[in-house]
Scaffold this motif. Structure first.
Motif, PDB file in Angstrom:
ATOM      1  N   LEU A   8      -9.385  10.524  -1.709  1.00 38.19           N
ATOM      2  CA  LEU A   8      -7.970  10.720  -1.381  1.00 38.19           C
ATOM      3  C   LEU A   8      -7.143  10.989  -2.632  1.00 38.19           C
ATOM      4  CD1 LEU A   8      -7.578   7.894   1.285  1.00 38.19           C
ATOM      5  CD2 LEU A   8      -7.600  10.376   1.696  1.00 38.19           C
ATOM      6  N   GLU A   9      -7.479  10.299  -3.725  1.00 39.73           N
ATOM      7  CA  GLU A   9      -6.750  10.517  -4.979  1.00 39.73           C
ATOM      8  C   GLU A   9      -6.938  11.945  -5.468  1.00 39.73           C
ATOM      9  OE1 GLU A   9      -5.942  11.242  -8.952  1.00 39.73           O
ATOM     10  OE2 GLU A   9      -8.028  11.013  -8.309  1.00 39.73           O
ATOM     11  N   ALA A  45      -2.462   8.233  -2.393  1.00 35.00           N
ATOM     12  CA  ALA A  45      -3.826   7.804  -2.030  1.00 35.00           C
ATOM     13  C   ALA A  45      -3.851   6.443  -1.357  1.00 35.00           C
ATOM     14  CB  ALA A  45      -4.719   7.797  -3.269  1.00 35.00           C
ATOM     15  N   PHE A  46      -3.150   5.474  -1.904  1.00 34.77           N
ATOM     16  CA  PHE A  46      -3.193   4.124  -1.340  1.00 34.77           C
ATOM     17  C   PHE A  46      -2.409   4.001  -0.034  1.00 34.77           C
ATOM     18  CE2 PHE A  46      -4.213   3.056  -5.815  1.00 34.77           C
ATOM     19  CZ  PHE A  46      -5.435   2.463  -5.582  1.00 34.77           C
ATOM     20  N   LEU A 103      -4.156   3.421   3.223  1.00 35.42           N
ATOM     21  CA  LEU A 103      -4.662   2.098   3.578  1.00 35.42           C
ATOM     22  C   LEU A 103      -3.712   1.351   4.519  1.00 35.42           C
ATOM     23  CD1 LEU A 103      -5.959   0.907   0.098  1.00 35.42           C
ATOM     24  CD2 LEU A 103      -7.240   2.023   1.931  1.00 35.42           C
ATOM     25  N   THR A 151     -13.512   1.817   2.011  1.00 35.38           N
ATOM     26  CA  THR A 151     -12.249   2.030   1.312  1.00 35.38           C
ATOM     27  C   THR A 151     -12.480   2.356  -0.155  1.00 35.38           C
ATOM     28  OG1 THR A 151     -11.125   0.521   2.819  1.00 35.38           O
ATOM     29  CG2 THR A 151     -10.046   0.955   0.742  1.00 35.38           C
ATOM     30  N   ILE A 152     -13.377   1.602  -0.792  1.00 35.00           N
ATOM     31  CA  ILE A 152     -13.690   1.866  -2.203  1.00 35.00           C
ATOM     32  C   ILE A 152     -14.246   3.272  -2.372  1.00 35.00           C
ATOM     33  CG2 ILE A 152     -15.235   1.190  -4.095  1.00 35.00           C
ATOM     34  CD1 ILE A 152     -14.858  -1.732  -3.088  1.00 35.00           C
ATOM     35  N   THR A 170     -14.341  -2.621   3.455  1.00 38.81           N
ATOM     36  CA  THR A 170     -14.055  -2.658   2.019  1.00 38.81           C
ATOM     37  C   THR A 170     -14.866  -1.603   1.279  1.00 38.81           C
ATOM     38  OG1 THR A 170     -13.528  -5.004   2.126  1.00 38.81           O
ATOM     39  CG2 THR A 170     -14.096  -4.122  -0.036  1.00 38.81           C
ATOM     40  N   ILE A 190     -10.986   5.989  -1.494  1.00 39.76           N
ATOM     41  CA  ILE A 190      -9.805   6.108  -2.356  1.00 39.76           C
ATOM     42  C   ILE A 190      -9.966   7.201  -3.420  1.00 39.76           C
ATOM     43  CG2 ILE A 190      -8.446   4.907  -4.144  1.00 39.76           C
ATOM     44  CD1 ILE A 190      -7.524   4.359  -1.288  1.00 39.76           C
ATOM     45  N   TRP A 229      -2.502   9.926  -6.964  1.00 39.91           N
ATOM     46  CA  TRP A 229      -2.308   8.481  -6.876  1.00 39.91           C
ATOM     47  C   TRP A 229      -1.057   8.127  -6.095  1.00 39.91           C
ATOM     48  CZ3 TRP A 229      -6.231   5.682  -7.230  1.00 39.91           C
ATOM     49  CH2 TRP A 229      -7.225   5.914  -8.180  1.00 39.91           C
ATOM     50  N   ALA A 279       0.839  -1.208   0.000  1.00 40.84           N
ATOM     51  CA  ALA A 279       0.000   0.000   0.000  1.00 40.84           C
ATOM     52  C   ALA A 279       0.868   1.250   0.000  1.00 40.84           C
ATOM     53  CB  ALA A 279      -0.939   0.000   1.201  1.00 40.84           C
TER      54      ALA A 279
END
Length: 132
Positions: free
Chosen positions: A88-89, A97-98, A101, A81-82, A78, A85, A94, A18
């Motif tokens: 956050l992006e 963003a991850f 997590l 998170t979907i 989940t 993201i 990018w 991540a």
């Protein structure tokens, strides 16, 4: 090797992926693919271990309830998170963003460390012990 150490290894690897996936986003496609495949393997690998651990350490009268709660929380996380993201992006790009997590696997690692102190789940389910 045991469930708790296996799960911990999966979460360590997942958390590192991540953190790294955004940093390799501009790298050659093969590098991104390697990190993404490793991440996909490890992020899925810990879920089954958590379910197995719940069946081993929960009071047998409440195993079904414990599994239901664990799965419901997992699916809720989940979905959150979907949803999170893309937000956050848009804010951080990018590249970072991850990385948001990574605290999830870190919390799981702490939980596994606590489990190892509280129970004998490391022995792969040889005994059933209640942790309350």
């Amino acid at each position: 090797w045991g469930r708790a150490p296996t799960t911990t290894l999966m979460m360590v690897t997942s958390g590192l992926c991540a953190l790294v996936i955004g940093l390799v986003a501009d790298s050659p496609a093969w590098a991104v693919l390697i990190v993404a495949l490793l991440w996909g393997f490890t992020v899925v690998g810990d879920s089954a271990q958590f379910s197995a651990i719940v069946t081993e350490v929960a009071d047998q009268a409440y195993v079904g309830t414990a599994l239901t709660l664990q799965l419901a929380l997992g699916f809720t996380l989940t979905v959150a998170t979907i949803w999170l993201i893309p937000i956050l992006e848009a804010r951080f790009g990018w590249r970072w963003a991850f990385a948001f997590l990574a605290p999830g696997p870190l919390a799981g690692i702490v939980a596994m460390a606590r489990l190892r102190v509280l129970s004998a789940a490391d022995e792969g389910g040889a005994q059933s012990q209640s942790v309350t």
